[in-house]
Scaffold this active site. Structure first.
Site, PDB file in Angstrom:
ATOM      1  N   ASN A   1       0.866  -1.180   0.000  1.00 29.83           N
ATOM      2  CA  ASN A   1       0.000   0.000   0.000  1.00 29.83           C
ATOM      3  C   ASN A   1       0.902   1.230   0.000  1.00 29.83           C
ATOM      4  O   ASN A   1       1.515   1.553   1.015  1.00 29.83           O
ATOM      5  CB  ASN A   1      -0.892  -0.033   1.250  1.00 29.83           C
TER       6      ASN A   1
ATOM      7  N   LYS B   1       0.152   4.267  -0.199  1.00 28.84           N
ATOM      8  CA  LYS B   1      -0.466   5.453   0.426  1.00 28.84           C
ATOM      9  C   LYS B   1      -0.247   6.689  -0.461  1.00 28.84           C
ATOM     10  O   LYS B   1      -0.303   6.579  -1.679  1.00 28.84           O
ATOM     11  CB  LYS B   1       0.079   5.645   1.847  1.00 28.84           C
TER      12      LYS B   1
ATOM     13  N   HIS C   1      -9.406   1.043   4.985  1.00 28.50           N
ATOM     14  CA  HIS C   1      -8.119   1.165   5.684  1.00 28.50           C
ATOM     15  C   HIS C   1      -8.303   2.040   6.923  1.00 28.50           C
ATOM     16  O   HIS C   1      -9.094   2.991   6.901  1.00 28.50           O
ATOM     17  CB  HIS C   1      -7.071   1.767   4.739  1.00 28.50           C
TER      18      HIS C   1
ATOM     19  N   GLU D   1      -6.626   4.355   8.090  1.00 28.46           N
ATOM     20  CA  GLU D   1      -6.408   5.791   7.870  1.00 28.46           C
ATOM     21  C   GLU D   1      -7.648   6.430   7.250  1.00 28.46           C
ATOM     22  O   GLU D   1      -7.952   7.596   7.516  1.00 28.46           O
ATOM     23  CB  GLU D   1      -5.156   6.003   6.998  1.00 28.46           C
TER      24      GLU D   1
ATOM     25  N   GLU E   1      -5.427  -5.445  10.490  1.00 26.35           N
ATOM     26  CA  GLU E   1      -4.377  -4.445  10.714  1.00 26.35           C
ATOM     27  C   GLU E   1      -4.631  -3.744  12.048  1.00 26.35           C
ATOM     28  O   GLU E   1      -5.396  -2.768  12.102  1.00 26.35           O
ATOM     29  CB  GLU E   1      -4.396  -3.409   9.590  1.00 26.35           C
TER      30      GLU E   1
ATOM     31  N   GLY F   1       2.582   1.652  10.962  1.00 25.42           N
ATOM     32  CA  GLY F   1       3.538   2.742  10.872  1.00 25.42           C
ATOM     33  C   GLY F   1       4.270   3.035  12.171  1.00 25.42           C
ATOM     34  O   GLY F   1       4.938   4.056  12.294  1.00 25.42           O
TER      35      GLY F   1
ATOM     36  N   SER G   1       3.421  -2.802  10.360  1.00 27.32           N
ATOM     37  CA  SER G   1       4.878  -2.857  10.519  1.00 27.32           C
ATOM     38  C   SER G   1       5.470  -4.200  10.087  1.00 27.32           C
ATOM     39  O   SER G   1       6.376  -4.720  10.739  1.00 27.32           O
ATOM     40  CB  SER G   1       5.274  -2.511  11.964  1.00 27.32           C
TER      41      SER G   1
END
Ligand code: PEP
Length: 249
Positions: free
Chosen positions: A9, A11, A95, A97, A167, A173, A213
């Site tokens: 991904n 991003k 996702h 985010e 996730e 991250g 991660s």
């Protein structure tokens, strides 16, 4: 039985030229991989460029989001037909985010998922708890809620369009990967839920990816877990060298 998926991904990273260069390097190092499906999810602006570079390889192209309406006055949105036209075979939906910064909910995830069912695309549907939810002992409730909401109205036949990605938000991250045991425990709970809703046979077919991660030095141990069928990779997919080491886990 379940061919693993290693998805990157990207991003909001990479211009078109950078995207072409990264794709060429990944194709050179992994274009012929048969032990897993390699998926690249660049920003919308680089989909066509990446598609051009992946021709002649088995690398699959994914978008990072899609709108549920087929067309219309939805400024800033992208339709399924547009993604198909750009060469996508997959799309990431929900996702964390998108949930955290752009108001995505289980209900809007479900709308997007249902729209994908009538297309050639597969949806990579993301779920996962925050640190506060984990510390409050709410992981299973939360996962169940996200699955029930995001996959509402689906049948066992439609599951062939679905790849799930667990996730944990606290691992994205942050460099703080879930231990293989923690990840396996949640992946198994997800598969058990799928079995109860759609039957064991259908549940056994669904790929459940881990994301959070994933790095070259932790991917192998994660991939050895029986219910982990691949990885959704953020930071470590932006350089060919680290992404290739993950692909060749
Ligand atoms: C992600 O954004 O899906 C992700 C897993 O990111 P990272 O690998 O950087 O944690």
């Amino acid at each position: 039985m379940r061919l693993p998926v290693i998805a990157g991904n990207w991003k909001m990273h990479k211009t078109m030229e950078e995207a072409r260069a990264l794709t060429r390097a990944i194709k050179d190092g992994a274009g012929g991989a048969t032990h897993c499906t390699v998926v690249l999810a660049p920003p919308f602006t680089s989909l066509a460029a990446v598609c051009g570079e992946t021709k002649g390889s088995s690398i699959q192209l994914a978008a990072q989001n899609v709108h549920w309406e087929p067309k219309g006055a939805f400024t800033g949105e992208i339709s399924i037909a547009m993604l198909e036209d750009a060469g996508c075979s997959m799309v990431i939906i929900g996702h964390s985010e998108r949930r955290q910064y752009f108001g995505e909910t289980d209900e809007t995830v479900n709308r997007r998922v249902k729209a994908v069912l009538n297309s050639s695309l597969k949806a990579i549907v993301c779920i996962g708890e925050t640190l506060a939810e984990r510390e409050a002992g709410r992981v299973h409730d939360l996962i169940t809620q996200q699955l029930a909401g995001g996959l509402a109205g689906l049948t066992h036949q439609s599951l062939s369009h679905i790849i799930l990605a667990y996730e944990p938000v606290w691992a994205i991250g942050t460099g703080r990967t879930a231990s293989p045991e923690i990840a396996q425990e949640v992946h198994k709970a997800i598969r058990d839920w799928l079995s109860r809703q759609f039957g064991t046979e259908a549940a056994q077919e669904v790929r459940i990816l881990y994301g959070g991660s994933v790095k070259p030095d932790n991917v192998s141990v994660l991939m050895r877990q029986p219910d982990i069928d691949g990885a959704l990779v953020g930071g470590a997919c932006l350089e060919a060298e680290s992404f290739l080491r993950i692909i060749h886990y």
